[in-house]
Write a protein that holds these residues in place. Structure first.
Motif, PDB file in Angstrom:
ATOM      1  N   ASP A  52      40.692  28.742  40.180  1.00  0.00           N
ATOM      2  CA  ASP A  52      41.659  29.759  39.009  1.00  0.00           C
ATOM      3  C   ASP A  52      40.624  31.014  38.542  1.00  0.00           C
ATOM      4  O   ASP A  52      41.742  32.114  38.727  1.00  0.00           O
ATOM      5  N   VAL A  53      39.876  31.123  39.177  1.00  0.00           N
ATOM      6  CA  VAL A  53      38.815  32.493  38.544  1.00  0.00           C
ATOM      7  C   VAL A  53      38.557  33.058  39.361  1.00  0.00           C
ATOM      8  O   VAL A  53      38.754  34.327  39.109  1.00  0.00           O
ATOM      9  N   ASN A  56      42.977  33.801  40.145  1.00  0.00           N
ATOM     10  CA  ASN A  56      44.021  34.988  38.904  1.00  0.00           C
ATOM     11  C   ASN A  56      44.092  36.463  38.972  1.00  0.00           C
ATOM     12  O   ASN A  56      45.349  36.663  38.753  1.00  0.00           O
ATOM     13  N   LYS A  57      43.219  36.897  38.907  1.00  0.00           N
ATOM     14  CA  LYS A  57      43.019  38.318  39.331  1.00  0.00           C
ATOM     15  C   LYS A  57      44.139  39.105  40.445  1.00  0.00           C
ATOM     16  O   LYS A  57      44.402  40.113  39.725  1.00  0.00           O
ATOM     17  N   HIS A  64      49.197  31.765  37.227  1.00  0.00           N
ATOM     18  CA  HIS A  64      47.723  31.353  36.569  1.00  0.00           C
ATOM     19  C   HIS A  64      47.140  30.081  36.912  1.00  0.00           C
ATOM     20  O   HIS A  64      47.833  29.257  36.428  1.00  0.00           O
ATOM     21  N   ASN A  65      45.788  29.833  36.898  1.00  0.00           N
ATOM     22  CA  ASN A  65      45.489  28.779  36.749  1.00  0.00           C
ATOM     23  C   ASN A  65      45.644  27.534  37.641  1.00  0.00           C
ATOM     24  O   ASN A  65      46.140  26.307  36.945  1.00  0.00           O
ATOM     25  N   THR A 108      37.925  24.467  31.681  1.00  0.00           N
ATOM     26  CA  THR A 108      38.210  25.671  32.344  1.00  0.00           C
ATOM     27  C   THR A 108      37.359  27.016  31.483  1.00  0.00           C
ATOM     28  O   THR A 108      36.733  27.024  31.154  1.00  0.00           O
ATOM     29  N   LYS A 109      37.995  27.801  32.832  1.00  0.00           N
ATOM     30  CA  LYS A 109      36.988  29.104  32.707  1.00  0.00           C
ATOM     31  C   LYS A 109      37.965  29.992  31.931  1.00  0.00           C
ATOM     32  O   LYS A 109      37.681  31.365  31.461  1.00  0.00           O
ATOM     33  N   ASP A 110      39.148  29.855  32.211  1.00  0.00           N
ATOM     34  CA  ASP A 110      40.206  30.855  31.008  1.00  0.00           C
ATOM     35  C   ASP A 110      40.813  30.085  29.498  1.00  0.00           C
ATOM     36  O   ASP A 110      41.018  29.408  29.288  1.00  0.00           O
TER      37      ASP A 110
END
Length: 213
Positions: A52-53, A56-57, A64-65, A108-110
């Motif tokens: 997802d990192v 996502n962009k 997203h995610n 979770t990174k977001d």
């Protein structure tokens, strides 16, 4: 085949996991043919949040995610199919241990997403979740489960199709993530070896004591 327990790490795609599963079973089959003990521990570690990192962009907000979870669902389906296969049942009957599927990188990174996102999604029997301590405490405080992960993959096919239509080449991204992950692991390993060498050299110098005059 040598009987060495192995964590096969830095797996990202279902195809990468299936290759590992095949290699594990082949090694156990060879041990049985050689009259050796088939009980060899192993885990296959699938990385989740890095998907997802990286994606996502490129995706609209509604997707997203979702890639990491979709790949995990797809891989869990393959894992359950392997455990139910006649080939594995034959090995299990001979005493072999299943190579367990391990969920890695489940923090979770977001910051816009739930801090327990991947823990809730990956509640799955016969798997391991190596969640970071911060994520563990977060789940203990406010995490919720919504049942076990579907063994048939659920709606993963539709989600992966939507992500592919949005321009993410999933197979190419899996390879890129694995290569970048391996480079990072090698760099960290070499740094560790250098620190050990530096410390050993410093201790050796100290043990010589002050020079005699």
């Amino acid at each position: 085949f040598l009987g060495i327990p192995i964590n096969v790490t830095l797996l990202f795609s279902c195809a990468q996991y299936e290759a590992v599963s095949e290699a594990y079973m082949r090694g156990i089959e060879r041990r049985l043919q050689a009259g050796l003990d088939p009980r060899v521990g192993s885990v296959a570690s699938l990385f989740i949040s890095r998907w997802d990192v990286a994606s996502n962009k490129q995706l609209p907000d509604e997707l997203h995610n979702k890639l990491g979870i979709a790949v995990g669902q797809q891989t869990y389906r393959a894992y359950r199919q392997m455990l139910a296969s006649p080939r594995w049942q034959k090995l299990a009957d001979a005493g072999a241990l299943p190579q367990r599927l391990l969920w890695a990188s489940t923090g979770t990174k977001d910051p816009a997403a739930s801090d327990t996102l991947y823990i809730s999604a990956f509640a799955a029997p016969d798997t391991i979740n190596t969640m970071p301590e911060k994520t563990l405490h977060a789940f203990a405080d406010h995490g919720q489960l919504h049942g076990a992960m579907a063994t048939d993959g659920g709606d993963t096919g539709m989600t992966l199709a939507q992500i592919a239509d949005a321009g993410v080449h999933i197979d190419a991204l899996a390879l890129k993530l694995q290569q970048e992950g391996a480079e990072a692991f090698v760099k960290s390993w070499n740094q560790l070896l250098q620190r050990i060498a530096d410390k050993a050299a410093a201790l050796a110098d100290k043990s010589k004591g002050p020079a005699l005059r």
